[in-house]
Structure formats: structure tokens, C-alpha cells
Write a protein that holds these residues in place. Sequence first.
Motif, PDB file in Angstrom:
ATOM      1  N   PRO A  56       0.831  -1.211   0.000  1.00 59.76           N
ATOM      2  CA  PRO A  56       0.000   0.000   0.000  1.00 59.76           C
ATOM      3  C   PRO A  56       0.865   1.261   0.000  1.00 59.76           C
ATOM      4  O   PRO A  56       1.855   1.351   0.732  1.00 59.76           O
ATOM      5  CB  PRO A  56      -0.808  -0.126   1.300  1.00 59.76           C
ATOM      6  N   ILE A  57       0.503   2.231  -0.831  1.00 59.57           N
ATOM      7  CA  ILE A  57       1.271   3.470  -0.948  1.00 59.57           C
ATOM      8  C   ILE A  57       0.738   4.502   0.042  1.00 59.57           C
ATOM      9  O   ILE A  57      -0.435   4.872  -0.002  1.00 59.57           O
ATOM     10  CB  ILE A  57       1.190   4.038  -2.380  1.00 59.57           C
ATOM     11  N   GLU A  58       1.598   4.940   0.944  1.00 61.95           N
ATOM     12  CA  GLU A  58       1.235   5.975   1.903  1.00 61.95           C
ATOM     13  C   GLU A  58       1.630   7.345   1.353  1.00 61.95           C
ATOM     14  O   GLU A  58       2.469   7.457   0.451  1.00 61.95           O
ATOM     15  CB  GLU A  58       1.931   5.718   3.238  1.00 61.95           C
ATOM     16  N   ALA A  59       1.044   8.387   1.918  1.00 61.99           N
ATOM     17  CA  ALA A  59       1.303   9.749   1.443  1.00 61.99           C
ATOM     18  C   ALA A  59       2.794  10.094   1.507  1.00 61.99           C
ATOM     19  O   ALA A  59       3.336  10.735   0.597  1.00 61.99           O
ATOM     20  CB  ALA A  59       0.484  10.751   2.257  1.00 61.99           C
ATOM     21  N   LYS A  60       3.475   9.642   2.566  1.00 61.45           N
ATOM     22  CA  LYS A  60       4.894   9.982   2.741  1.00 61.45           C
ATOM     23  C   LYS A  60       5.788   9.326   1.695  1.00 61.45           C
ATOM     24  O   LYS A  60       6.944   9.723   1.509  1.00 61.45           O
ATOM     25  CB  LYS A  60       5.364   9.582   4.136  1.00 61.45           C
ATOM     26  N   ASP A  61       5.264   8.309   1.009  1.00 57.23           N
ATOM     27  CA  ASP A  61       6.062   7.579   0.030  1.00 57.23           C
ATOM     28  C   ASP A  61       5.937   8.144  -1.384  1.00 57.23           C
ATOM     29  O   ASP A  61       6.726   7.786  -2.268  1.00 57.23           O
ATOM     30  CB  ASP A  61       5.647   6.100  -0.003  1.00 57.23           C
ATOM     31  N   LYS A  62       4.949   8.992  -1.620  1.00 64.13           N
ATOM     32  CA  LYS A  62       4.637   9.384  -2.994  1.00 64.13           C
ATOM     33  C   LYS A  62       5.758  10.185  -3.660  1.00 64.13           C
ATOM     34  O   LYS A  62       6.131   9.907  -4.804  1.00 64.13           O
ATOM     35  CB  LYS A  62       3.319  10.168  -3.031  1.00 64.13           C
ATOM     36  N   ASP A  63       6.305  11.172  -2.966  1.00 67.46           N
ATOM     37  CA  ASP A  63       7.394  11.955  -3.562  1.00 67.46           C
ATOM     38  C   ASP A  63       8.653  11.113  -3.775  1.00 67.46           C
ATOM     39  O   ASP A  63       9.272  11.196  -4.849  1.00 67.46           O
ATOM     40  CB  ASP A  63       7.702  13.179  -2.699  1.00 67.46           C
ATOM     41  N   PRO A  64       9.075  10.303  -2.784  1.00 70.16           N
ATOM     42  CA  PRO A  64      10.237   9.446  -3.035  1.00 70.16           C
ATOM     43  C   PRO A  64      10.020   8.468  -4.202  1.00 70.16           C
ATOM     44  O   PRO A  64      10.955   8.213  -4.971  1.00 70.16           O
ATOM     45  CB  PRO A  64      10.403   8.685  -1.715  1.00 70.16           C
ATOM     46  N   ILE A  65       8.814   7.950  -4.346  1.00 67.52           N
ATOM     47  CA  ILE A  65       8.539   7.030  -5.450  1.00 67.52           C
ATOM     48  C   ILE A  65       8.666   7.751  -6.788  1.00 67.52           C
ATOM     49  O   ILE A  65       9.299   7.247  -7.726  1.00 67.52           O
ATOM     50  CB  ILE A  65       7.133   6.405  -5.299  1.00 67.52           C
ATOM     51  N   TRP A  66       8.088   8.950  -6.892  1.00 66.25           N
ATOM     52  CA  TRP A  66       8.170   9.684  -8.162  1.00 66.25           C
ATOM     53  C   TRP A  66       9.617  10.096  -8.453  1.00 66.25           C
ATOM     54  O   TRP A  66      10.083   9.997  -9.597  1.00 66.25           O
ATOM     55  CB  TRP A  66       7.273  10.922  -8.121  1.00 66.25           C
ATOM     56  N   GLY A  67      10.341  10.537  -7.436  1.00 63.59           N
ATOM     57  CA  GLY A  67      11.742  10.901  -7.644  1.00 63.59           C
ATOM     58  C   GLY A  67      12.582   9.715  -8.089  1.00 63.59           C
ATOM     59  O   GLY A  67      13.458   9.850  -8.952  1.00 63.59           O
ATOM     60  N   THR A  68      12.318   8.550  -7.516  1.00 64.30           N
ATOM     61  CA  THR A  68      13.052   7.343  -7.896  1.00 64.30           C
ATOM     62  C   THR A  68      12.715   6.928  -9.322  1.00 64.30           C
ATOM     63  O   THR A  68      13.601   6.561 -10.107  1.00 64.30           O
ATOM     64  CB  THR A  68      12.737   6.192  -6.929  1.00 64.30           C
ATOM     65  N   ALA A  69      11.432   6.978  -9.676  1.00 66.28           N
ATOM     66  CA  ALA A  69      11.022   6.616 -11.038  1.00 66.28           C
ATOM     67  C   ALA A  69      11.674   7.537 -12.061  1.00 66.28           C
ATOM     68  O   ALA A  69      12.119   7.086 -13.135  1.00 66.28           O
ATOM     69  CB  ALA A  69       9.503   6.673 -11.165  1.00 66.28           C
ATOM     70  N   ALA A  70      11.763   8.825 -11.745  1.00 64.71           N
ATOM     71  CA  ALA A  70      12.420   9.775 -12.656  1.00 64.71           C
ATOM     72  C   ALA A  70      13.906   9.452 -12.790  1.00 64.71           C
ATOM     73  O   ALA A  70      14.469   9.492 -13.896  1.00 64.71           O
ATOM     74  CB  ALA A  70      12.227  11.199 -12.141  1.00 64.71           C
ATOM     75  N   ALA A  71      14.556   9.120 -11.671  1.00 65.39           N
ATOM     76  CA  ALA A  71      15.986   8.778 -11.710  1.00 65.39           C
ATOM     77  C   ALA A  71      16.221   7.508 -12.517  1.00 65.39           C
ATOM     78  O   ALA A  71      17.174   7.426 -13.310  1.00 65.39           O
ATOM     79  CB  ALA A  71      16.523   8.609 -10.289  1.00 65.39           C
ATOM     80  N   LEU A  72      15.367   6.505 -12.359  1.00 74.63           N
ATOM     81  CA  LEU A  72      15.525   5.258 -13.100  1.00 74.63           C
ATOM     82  C   LEU A  72      15.309   5.472 -14.594  1.00 74.63           C
ATOM     83  O   LEU A  72      15.947   4.819 -15.425  1.00 74.63           O
ATOM     84  CB  LEU A  72      14.548   4.200 -12.570  1.00 74.63           C
ATOM     85  N   THR A  73      14.416   6.391 -14.945  1.00 71.39           N
ATOM     86  CA  THR A  73      14.226   6.722 -16.365  1.00 71.39           C
ATOM     87  C   THR A  73      15.489   7.348 -16.944  1.00 71.39           C
ATOM     88  O   THR A  73      15.912   7.018 -18.054  1.00 71.39           O
ATOM     89  CB  THR A  73      13.034   7.684 -16.523  1.00 71.39           C
ATOM     90  N   ILE A  74      16.100   8.236 -16.183  1.00 71.96           N
ATOM     91  CA  ILE A  74      17.354   8.862 -16.628  1.00 71.96           C
ATOM     92  C   ILE A  74      18.451   7.815 -16.771  1.00 71.96           C
ATOM     93  O   ILE A  74      19.223   7.821 -17.746  1.00 71.96           O
ATOM     94  CB  ILE A  74      17.765   9.966 -15.641  1.00 71.96           C
ATOM     95  N   LEU A  75      18.530   6.892 -15.823  1.00 70.55           N
ATOM     96  CA  LEU A  75      19.549   5.842 -15.893  1.00 70.55           C
ATOM     97  C   LEU A  75      19.345   4.965 -17.119  1.00 70.55           C
ATOM     98  O   LEU A  75      20.313   4.613 -17.813  1.00 70.55           O
ATOM     99  CB  LEU A  75      19.513   4.994 -14.625  1.00 70.55           C
ATOM    100  N   ALA A  76      18.090   4.608 -17.399  1.00 70.90           N
ATOM    101  CA  ALA A  76      17.815   3.773 -18.570  1.00 70.90           C
ATOM    102  C   ALA A  76      18.186   4.494 -19.851  1.00 70.90           C
ATOM    103  O   ALA A  76      18.755   3.901 -20.776  1.00 70.90           O
ATOM    104  CB  ALA A  76      16.337   3.373 -18.592  1.00 70.90           C
ATOM    105  N   PHE A  77      17.908   5.788 -19.907  1.00 73.18           N
ATOM    106  CA  PHE A  77      18.212   6.533 -21.128  1.00 73.18           C
ATOM    107  C   PHE A  77      19.705   6.750 -21.303  1.00 73.18           C
ATOM    108  O   PHE A  77      20.228   6.639 -22.414  1.00 73.18           O
ATOM    109  CB  PHE A  77      17.498   7.888 -21.113  1.00 73.18           C
TER     110      PHE A  77
END
Length: 395
Positions: free
Chosen positions: A182-203
Motif C-alpha cells: 500500500p502506498i502511503e502519502a509519505k512515500d509518494k514523492d520518493p517514489i516519483w523521484g526514484t522513477a524519474a531517476a531510473l528513467t534517466i539511468l535507462a536513457f
Amino acid sequence: MASAGPREVRERRTLRRSRFGCRNCKLRKLKCDEGKPHCNRCSSFGVLCNFMSNIPDLQPIAPETGRRLAVRETGELQPPVTSAVWTADESTSYQLNAKCQDFITRYLGRSLITPDDPNMIHVNRKLLKLAFAHPFLMHASLAVALTYDRHLNSSFGCRRSLEECYHWSQSTALLSKRLREPIEAKDKDPIWGTAAALTILAFSSPDAYTPEESWPMKISGHSDLDWLRMSKGKMSLWHIVNPLRSESLFRVMAATFALMHSPLPERGIDGIPRALAAVCLLKVSSTVKDNPYFHAAHALSQTLDLPDSEVTTGQIQLFWRSINGAFEDMLRKRDPVALLLLYLWYRKASRSIWWIELRARVESPSICSYLRLYHNGNVAVQAFLPGGALADSWN
């Protein structure tokens, strides 16, 4: 060799692939020798071979104590530093070694993505604080910092280091685990920041290190345009984490997000240079329904006349958004005009965005080689390539 067609070459390569290799070799896209209990590639790379499911991906080899080890710049393993700095949550912890701590001071306290954007600097400083409570974000941040360091200090074709691979893999595994809960409110920004970083790494991490080995010159494989799949995966999280919600630290980037999602024209060629419209067969009456290049050409044209210093990630990712449907199919089929549009985007975007430049180093010359080899008779396309009649006016 000259008479062998692409299908024959593909079949021969397929036969040489290992079927029961370890996951580390698959992650690194290398042929595993399937040695047991440790394959040669894992042993030489300094990680535990993980053909067994209970071994983590890219786990550095620990000596007799089994303690988590840090990695020197030379690739040698060393015990954790005495002045312990940790990133930890309820289920996972990681002790930062001296190099990780140095990279936090040197790189992560500012914006690596767009150095001159005050909003990104604000976001990055807040993400750094969150990283100490969310290991998946810390691993992703360190992987991006290591990639940036390689960009600054390496020559053409430098391979990813063990540290990059390790932090990238750990972040992916931990984020995947977190998304199953389950995604809690405190996790939302870290999740989005991580997803953005992983996209940059893949590219920024192409499979090949020379244009001859790179897409589109190489035989088609499952990794073609893998960065595009990662980008779409990130955007699938948008409605889950909503980076524009009132309490989100990403809310200051509302203008950037708006630019990324700004509507593209539905008809015509206003704003598209005449030569580009001609090679794309675009006319005043053209629409996205009757021309697969329509949106890509419009998105690209919005950046062509801008000074390199004024090109932003929002404008760059507007072109990413256009890679779908019929245009994406044309790109995967190596259509010459679709490849030309991607090449022109690489040439513009790589001058201002460092992580795009890392892929453009190999894919831009690979696209040029492919177009010269297989579409040399297409005069309109050749005119845009280096040495062509239009090349100077498009630099």
C-alpha cells in the motif's frame, strides 16, 4: 559473410545465447558461461553469481564475515567506513561508504538534471533529505551521481562501473517491492523521484559502447528503445502519486509538467521548417491521422530555433510524448524519416542535457551510418546528415 541476410545473422546469434545463465549476466546483457557455483563473468566483475533465486542481483562479493562492503574507485572491496551514515526504512538499510558520502556532498546537494533550474535545485535538496529515509531513492540518486561523474570524467564509450550497476539494481528491486505494498502519502514523492531517476539511468546507459554495436545498426533485439518503455512506466505512476498534489514537493515544477503535456497542433505545418516538412511529406492539410510524423515533427520544431541554453527538460520530453502509435512503429521498423527525426532531436537535446548526450554519443553516429548504408538513395534524408546540403544550416 556478404551474402548472409539479417535473418541468418539473427539465427546464428540466437543459437549462441545462453539459456540457463545467471540473472547478473542477463542484466548486464552478456553471454553467461553457466559455470557453477560461480560463472566467470560474475567472478571477474566481483559479484555473487545468482543463478539461484536466493542471491540478490549484482551483490558485491563479501569476504568471510558476510558484512556489506563498499567499493573503492579501483574496484577493490573494502569494509564500511567507521563514521557510519545510513539510509534506512522499516525493512531495508544501507551503510554509505566514503565515496557515497563524497558524492552526496559533491553532486546530490544540487540539481544534476538541469543545473540552472532553481525549481529543480529546490526539489533536489528536498529529495536528498528524503533519500536517507527511503533506500530505494538513495540507491537511485547515487546511481545517477555515478553516471554523471562518468559523463564528466570519461571518454567516449566508457562502460558502467560495478557501483553504478549495483545501485541501479538495488533501487529497481526495492522500488518494485515497495510498489507491491500500500502506498502511503509519505512515500509518494520518493517514489516519483526514484522513477524519474531510473528513467534517466535507462536513457543514459545504452547497451552498446560503439556506433557499430548500437541500435539501429545492430540486429533487432528486446532492448530496442528500452528507455522508451521505462519512460512510459514512470508516467503510469502519475495517477498513483500525483506529483502536482498540493503537498507534493514537485508542485513547483507545474510549469515544466504543463509544457511536457502541452497540446500539439492538430493540423497544418505552422512552425515546422520547410525542409523538414518536405522530408516528412507534411502539407497544410496534414493531420496526425494521415501522417505518422506529424506530432514528432511539431514537437521537434519547437526546440530547433531556441539557443541551446534555453532548451528545457519540458520541451525535450514533449518529443518523447510524440513517440507512440504509428510513429513509434515506424521508429522500431527503422523507417528513414523516423530515424532522421530522432537524430535531429538527439543533436539538439544532447547539447543541453548531459544524460541525453551519453546515449547520443553512440546512437547519433549509428543512425547516420544506418541511413547512409541502407538509404543512400534518399536524397532528402541525406541532405540533413553531416556533409549534406542542409547540414550546416541545422547545426
